[in-house]
Design an enzyme around this catalytic site. Structure first.
Site, PDB file in Angstrom:
ATOM      1  N   HIS A  11      39.992  82.852   3.945  1.00 45.87           N
ATOM      2  CA  HIS A  11      38.796  83.693   3.971  1.00 45.87           C
ATOM      3  C   HIS A  11      37.896  83.245   5.119  1.00 45.87           C
ATOM      4  CE1 HIS A  11      40.065  84.918  -0.007  1.00 45.87           C
ATOM      5  NE2 HIS A  11      39.953  83.678  -0.433  1.00 45.87           N
ATOM      6  N   GLU A  29      35.043  79.318  -2.248  1.00 45.43           N
ATOM      7  CA  GLU A  29      35.314  79.396  -3.685  1.00 45.43           C
ATOM      8  C   GLU A  29      35.647  78.024  -4.236  1.00 45.43           C
ATOM      9  OE1 GLU A  29      39.878  80.965  -3.782  1.00 45.43           O
ATOM     10  OE2 GLU A  29      38.402  82.343  -2.951  1.00 45.43           O
ATOM     11  N   HIS A  87      44.997  78.544   1.506  1.00 41.61           N
ATOM     12  CA  HIS A  87      45.178  78.193   0.102  1.00 41.61           C
ATOM     13  C   HIS A  87      46.055  79.192  -0.633  1.00 41.61           C
ATOM     14  CE1 HIS A  87      41.723  80.931   0.253  1.00 41.61           C
ATOM     15  NE2 HIS A  87      42.076  81.322  -0.967  1.00 41.61           N
ATOM     16  N   ARG A 107      45.773  87.634   4.462  1.00 44.54           N
ATOM     17  CA  ARG A 107      47.038  87.118   3.922  1.00 44.54           C
ATOM     18  C   ARG A 107      47.869  86.581   5.090  1.00 44.54           C
ATOM     19  NH1 ARG A 107      49.079  91.594   1.641  1.00 44.54           N
ATOM     20  NH2 ARG A 107      47.735  91.334  -0.138  1.00 44.54           N
TER      21      ARG A 107
END
Length: 170
Positions: A11, A29, A87, A107
């Site tokens: 991200h 996150e 991740h 992705r």
């Protein structure tokens, strides 16, 4: 609730996301592992020494996994996945995810899987490679810190959110 290993993602940070069309926020996150089957894996960050050229070479070979830091998580582990960190969650994991309010996901790799039509899912390789923070390295579970409040430990304190764990007696 991961029934099968998720794609390898990254991200953008706030500055990178602001340059997108339309602009958005980045995404940092944190994960707290609620359940983990034996042998389950978390992929978080790159192995030491992996740079963009190495990652590009291994992606072309379909061998992204060789560049990823991975470990077998335990129930209660918490990871801070800062924007720019590669991740993926492995199969057999149930996690609580706390995150910035953003849906921007690039992705990078999908384990060479094909969809029902025999085609690979869409990847965002160039955007991912441009977004990755290659200096971050491996990400391991955080070490909880005590707080001034009884039965409360601090898992994450970053500029996006604070995550505390409360130990309640029943």
């Amino acid at each position: 609730d991961c029934q099968r290993t998720l794609s390898v993602q990254v991200h953008p940070n706030d500055e990178q996301a602001a340059m997108l069309d339309p602009p958005d926020l980045g995404k940092t996150e944190a994960w707290v592992v609620l359940a983990a089957e034996p042998g389950s894996r978390i992929y978080a960050g790159l192995k030491p020494g992996v740079d963009r050229a190495t990652l590009e070479r291994e992606l072309a070979r379909g061998n992204c996994e060789s560049c990823l830091h991975e470990f077998e998580p335990r129930v209660g582990d918490c990871l801070l996945i800062e924007a720019g960190t590669v991740h993926a969650l492995g199969a057999g994991l149930l996690v609580a995810e706390i995150q910035q309010a953003s849906n921007i996901t690039f992705r990078l790799f999908d384990w060479n899987r094909l969809d029902t039509d025999g085609k690979p899912r869409q990847l965002h390789v160039e955007q991912s490679l441009d977004t990755i923070d290659y200096h971050r390295g491996p990400v391991n579970p955080v070490v909880p810190r005590s707080t001034t409040r009884p039965n409360v430990e601090r898992l994450v304190a970053c500029d996006k959110f604070i995550l505390d764990r409360w130990h309640l007696e029943m």
